[in-house]
Design a protein around this motif. Structure first.
Motif, PDB file in Angstrom:
ATOM      1  N   UNK A   1      33.944  20.165  23.203  1.00  0.00           N
ATOM      2  CA  UNK A   1      35.039  21.514  22.388  1.00  0.00           C
ATOM      3  C   UNK A   1      34.871  22.741  22.464  1.00  0.00           C
ATOM      4  N   UNK A   2      33.318  22.694  23.171  1.00  0.00           N
ATOM      5  CA  UNK A   2      33.671  24.611  23.175  1.00  0.00           C
ATOM      6  C   UNK A   2      33.962  25.037  24.844  1.00  0.00           C
ATOM      7  N   UNK A   3      34.401  26.414  24.304  1.00  0.00           N
ATOM      8  CA  UNK A   3      35.847  27.243  25.262  1.00  0.00           C
ATOM      9  C   UNK A   3      34.788  27.735  25.977  1.00  0.00           C
TER      10      UNK A   3
ATOM     11  N   UNK B   1      38.848  23.861  16.744  1.00  0.00           N
ATOM     12  CA  UNK B   1      39.015  24.730  15.541  1.00  0.00           C
ATOM     13  C   UNK B   1      39.972  25.383  15.574  1.00  0.00           C
ATOM     14  N   UNK B   2      41.007  25.471  16.176  1.00  0.00           N
ATOM     15  CA  UNK B   2      42.350  26.365  15.854  1.00  0.00           C
ATOM     16  C   UNK B   2      43.034  25.365  15.304  1.00  0.00           C
ATOM     17  N   UNK B   3      43.187  24.639  15.187  1.00  0.00           N
ATOM     18  CA  UNK B   3      43.953  23.107  14.668  1.00  0.00           C
ATOM     19  C   UNK B   3      43.394  22.680  13.069  1.00  0.00           C
TER      20      UNK B   3
ATOM     21  N   UNK C   1      50.794  11.289   9.766  1.00  0.00           N
ATOM     22  CA  UNK C   1      50.942  12.213  11.032  1.00  0.00           C
ATOM     23  C   UNK C   1      49.822  11.919  12.281  1.00  0.00           C
ATOM     24  N   UNK C   2      49.655  11.177  13.125  1.00  0.00           N
ATOM     25  CA  UNK C   2      49.081  11.066  14.240  1.00  0.00           C
ATOM     26  C   UNK C   2      48.240  11.693  14.222  1.00  0.00           C
TER      27      UNK C   2
ATOM     28  N   UNK D   1      41.771  14.629  15.160  1.00  0.00           N
ATOM     29  CA  UNK D   1      41.089  13.612  16.392  1.00  0.00           C
ATOM     30  C   UNK D   1      40.891  14.771  17.970  1.00  0.00           C
ATOM     31  N   UNK D   2      42.068  14.762  18.229  1.00  0.00           N
ATOM     32  CA  UNK D   2      41.827  15.184  19.989  1.00  0.00           C
ATOM     33  C   UNK D   2      40.657  16.922  19.909  1.00  0.00           C
TER      34      UNK D   2
END
Length: 339
Positions: free
Chosen positions: A34-36, A66-68, A114-115, A140-141
């Motif tokens: 998940x690191x950018x 993270x933004x989500x 919502x999925x 989740x993703x």
């Protein structure tokens, strides 16, 4: 997921942890899933032997986890709550004060339907202490379409899904019914129990009257409590259908609007809850509150103490979970009762 040259990975999202080994010093995840990837990361990655990486491409219209999570936080609300830093796509909320934690269950379910959206909370309508964990949220993703978060916002509506309400009631009157108490045939064991329960919410009993079973005397005591300006009026005993039990009729005659007489909770089915026009709540408490560790009174008192005016539906929804299992050793509230 896509393989890409490390030198071209700036701005993309790692699909897996990357381990760094420094002999005699360090072995562990140097970069987390998940690191950018940044420009500064490139020399480190190359020194770790990573000429290529598996990444998610951040295309237009996509959000990093993270933004989500930050966008989910906007839906939940955070007044009187302390948020954590976002870590591996997750944000948690903690109580910043003592109070009653409230959840709009219908809207929370609509968001979680919502999925790829996850908001998990502790059970609403129960008291919490400062520092207690309240909720956690993430998608989740690792990357997700921004449109999914837009749909979550539409499902949540404008008001926050979660809230933490402080206790605002400060004073109470206890009106003890029953000729057996008035004449001294038995001692009043009810009032000490109430004093202890109310103290947990910062409420002091500032008026106490023992009035027997006469309807007029009960009604007069209620009127005196109103004149005294207390925040809460509690009538103890006399709540059954026995002809000598006059408390429900006295409360009706006092001018209070009766929201419910009866609740689908055991113990506590004979509870009465009403409100006066000025918002002052009045409760008729059945005898079980005196001797049972947990009753319907414990389920509604946190919201009452927070100044929340209850509706009939607040009682009808107590049926599922409203059966006390009568355990040999009571662990309430860490049990299924009320949940």
């Amino acid at each position: 997921m896509k393989e890409i040259a490390t030198r071209d990975a700036v701005g993309h999202v790692l699909c897996h942890d990357l381990t760094q080994i420094v002999p005699g010093e360090f072995k562990g995840a140097r970069f987390r899933k998940g690191h950018v990837v940044t420009e500064e990361d490139i020399p480190v990655l190359l020194s770790m032997g990573k000429e290529h990486l598996y990444i998610f491409e951040m295309e237009p219209g996509m959000l990093h986890e993270n933004d989500a999570a930050e966008r989910l936080l906007l839906l939940t609300g955070s007044e009187h709550m302390r948020r954590s830093e976002v870590r591996e796509g997750k944000i948690e909320l903690f109580a910043d004060m003592d109070g009653v934690f409230l959840v709009d269950t219908e809207r929370l379910n609509a968001v979680n339907a919502i999925d790829s959206i996850t908001i998990a909370t502790r059970k609403g309508n129960f008291p919490v202490k400062k520092g207690d964990k309240l909720a956690g949220m993430r998608v989740i993703p690792l990357v997700i379409e921004a449109s999914v978060l837009d749909a979550a916002k539409d499902a949540a509506g404008e008001a926050p899904i979660l809230s933490l309400q402080p206790y605002v009631l400060k004073t109470a009157a206890v009106i003890t019914t029953g000729n057996e108490v008035l004449t001294g045939r038995i001692r009043d064991a009810f009032t000490p129990v109430l004093i202890e329960k109310l103290q947990s919410y910062g409420i002091s009993v500032t008026m106490h009257a023992v009035v027997g079973d006469e309807k007029e005397r009960i009604t007069d005591a209620i009127a005196a409590a109103q004149r005294a300006g207390v925040d809460l009026i509690l009538c103890t005993g006399g709540m059954s259908v026995d002809p000598d039990d006059r408390t429900p009729g006295a409360i009706r005659a006092s001018g209070a609007e009766i929201v419910t007489y009866g609740a689908p909770v055991l113990p506590g089915a004979m509870l009465l809850y009403g409100c006066f026009p000025d918002g002052t709540p009045i409760l008729g408490l059945p005898g079980c509150v005196m001797y049972a560790k947990a009753t319907v009174f414990d389920l509604i008192l946190p919201r009452v103490a927070a100044g929340i005016r209850l509706k009939k539906s607040d009682f009808t929804t107590l049926g599922e979970g409203g059966l006390c299992l009568g355990c040999d050793e009571c662990t309430y509230p860490h049990c299924p009762f009320g949940k």
